[in-house]
Motif scaffolding. Structure first.
Motif, PDB file in Angstrom:
ATOM      1  N   CYS A  68       0.835  -1.207   0.000  1.00 35.96           N
ATOM      2  CA  CYS A  68       0.000   0.000   0.000  1.00 35.96           C
ATOM      3  C   CYS A  68       0.869   1.256   0.000  1.00 35.96           C
ATOM      4  N   TYR A 114      -2.521  -2.463  -4.910  1.00 32.75           N
ATOM      5  CA  TYR A 114      -3.654  -2.521  -3.973  1.00 32.75           C
ATOM      6  C   TYR A 114      -4.401  -3.857  -4.108  1.00 32.75           C
ATOM      7  N   SER A 144      -4.805  -6.688  -1.222  1.00 33.27           N
ATOM      8  CA  SER A 144      -6.097  -7.221  -0.773  1.00 33.27           C
ATOM      9  C   SER A 144      -6.057  -8.742  -0.699  1.00 33.27           C
ATOM     10  N   LEU A 162      -9.542  -2.298  -0.234  1.00 33.79           N
ATOM     11  CA  LEU A 162      -8.370  -2.369  -1.112  1.00 33.79           C
ATOM     12  C   LEU A 162      -8.704  -3.076  -2.412  1.00 33.79           C
ATOM     13  N   GLY A 211      -8.239  -1.232  -5.810  1.00 32.15           N
ATOM     14  CA  GLY A 211      -7.271  -1.809  -6.732  1.00 32.15           C
ATOM     15  C   GLY A 211      -7.864  -2.159  -8.078  1.00 32.15           C
TER      16      GLY A 211
END
Length: 390
Positions: A62, A81, A85, A112, A116
């Motif tokens: 991140c 991202y 996740s 996320l 993402g």
């Protein structure tokens, strides 16, 4: 099967699932190298250590993604991202259901994943399906090349005992279906994902109850052909899917990615310590999923989770797949499901061997070849495509 931890099947399963979701081997090494001793510890101590290293890597990604965003490199940020996740999915999945911070970890994973996939430009949309005064959340992925007003075939995809819609999306079946001209709806059904964690909806044996509401919702869409809606279920979804297809005649086909004909018998064997378990804290986990007050109550509920007298009702094409070396669900149950599909006009049993890979439970050791086999079968059955004109 990739076995990073020589003595811990549950952790190896988690690492393999992370790989199938797109983990990078260098990051796996960084996360797992400090865990060799922790892998030998009891569930509570071991899973805490596992969580710490995997969350640390997600934090690192991140931070790098934020630097990408500052430079305007949004595609690069989206990929990081998205991968972060998947590491949080892996960490959250191993925690006890009442572990401190688990819900916050899950919510961060959702955030996320959404960020993402959006930054990466992936054609995916979170949708909500009305159900029991609340809603079921799902991911809708349209078929590639869909023209305005065109209705495409669609495959509803449902979880097993401990997967989520984000995990199923990241493994890849929706993208493989889209390439073949078939849309996807990946659902967190009762007992899984958002339905369980955010809305307290526990699992139920009569999967047609929620599956029918999903079909109702799909029939209202102008980009879905209501006559070409199929269903696929992975792992315990290998029970949910045949049950739903048997009692909901609007489904045009079904696929079990890992058969699960008699889950009541599997639980009895697990009480006797036969077979591998999919998650730590297993008995507390299944009681949470099924809304049972204790193991005895859970075993009572599990008596209804079988397909004897059910799959005979299926009158549409159905594919049963299974890994040759599945250590969680014996291969005999795939044979039983296939044998009882006597009224299906197109039934098939595909056992994945070492030659093509996917020999472990629900093909988590190598999902792409098994997944493409399933995608081709669904495309042929629902009127998609298996090749482009040259």
């Amino acid at each position: 099967m990739f076995r990073y931890f020589p003595t811990n099947y549950v952790w190896n399963l988690s690492v393999d699932l992370a790989i199938e979701m797109g983990a990078r081997i260098g990051e796996i090494e960084a996360m797992c190298a400090p865990l060799q001793e922790a892998a030998k510890q009891p569930d509570a101590a071991g899973t805490k250590a596992f969580r710490e290293t995997w969350v640390r890597m997600a934090d690192q990604l991140c931070g790098l993604a934020e630097e990408d965003e500052a430079r305007g490199h949004l595609l690069s940020a989206g990929e990081k991202y998205r991968r972060a996740s998947s590491y949080l999915i892996t960490a959250e999945r191993l925690q006890a259901h009442d572990a401190p911070g688990r819900l916050a970890l899950y919510q961060r994973e959702l955030d996320l994943f959404a960020k993402g996939t959006k930054l990466a430009g992936e054609p995916i949309r979170r949708v909500e399906i009305p159900y029991e005064g609340k809603h079921l959340s799902a991911l809708y992925v349209p078929a590639e090349g869909l023209k305005p007003g065109e209705r495409a075939p669609l495959l509803v995809q449902v979880n097993g005992l401990d997967s989520t819609k984000e995990m199923k999306y990241l493994v890849g079946l929706p993208a493989w279906m889209a390439k073949r001209g078939v849309s996807s709806l990946v659902v967190d059904q009762p007992g899984t994902g958002e339905a369980l964690r955010l809305h307290g909806m526990t699992a139920r044996y009569d999967s047609e109850h929620w599956a029918s509401r999903v079909v109702d919702w799909l029939e209202q869409r102008d980009d879905v052909d209501p006559k070409r809606i199929g269903m696929e279920g992975v792992s315990l979804g290998g029970y949910y899917c045949p049950r739903a297809v048997a009692f909901e005649p609007r489904f045009a086909c079904g696929v079990a990615w890992g058969a699960n004909h008699d889950w009541r018998d599997v639980q009895a064997r697990r009480l006797e310590r036969e077979g591998s378990l999919p998650v730590p804290h297993y008995w507390a986990h299944v009681c949470w999923v099924w809304g049972a007050k204790d193991i005895d109550d859970f075993m009572r509920i599990a008596q209804d989770v079988h397909l004897d007298g059910v799959v005979e009702r299926i009158k549409v094409p159905f594919l049963v797949t299974h890994g040759e070396k599945d250590s969680q669900i014996p291969l005999k149950w795939a044979n039983r499901t296939y044998e009882q599909l006597v009224n299906s006009p197109k039934r098939e049993l595909k056992v994945f061997t070492e030659r093509e890979g996917g020999v472990q439970h629900a093909s988590f050791d190598n999902s792409i070849n098994a997944g493409h086999y399933i995608a081709d079968w669904v495309a042929q059955t629902l009127g998609g495509r298996t090749a482009f004109a040259l």
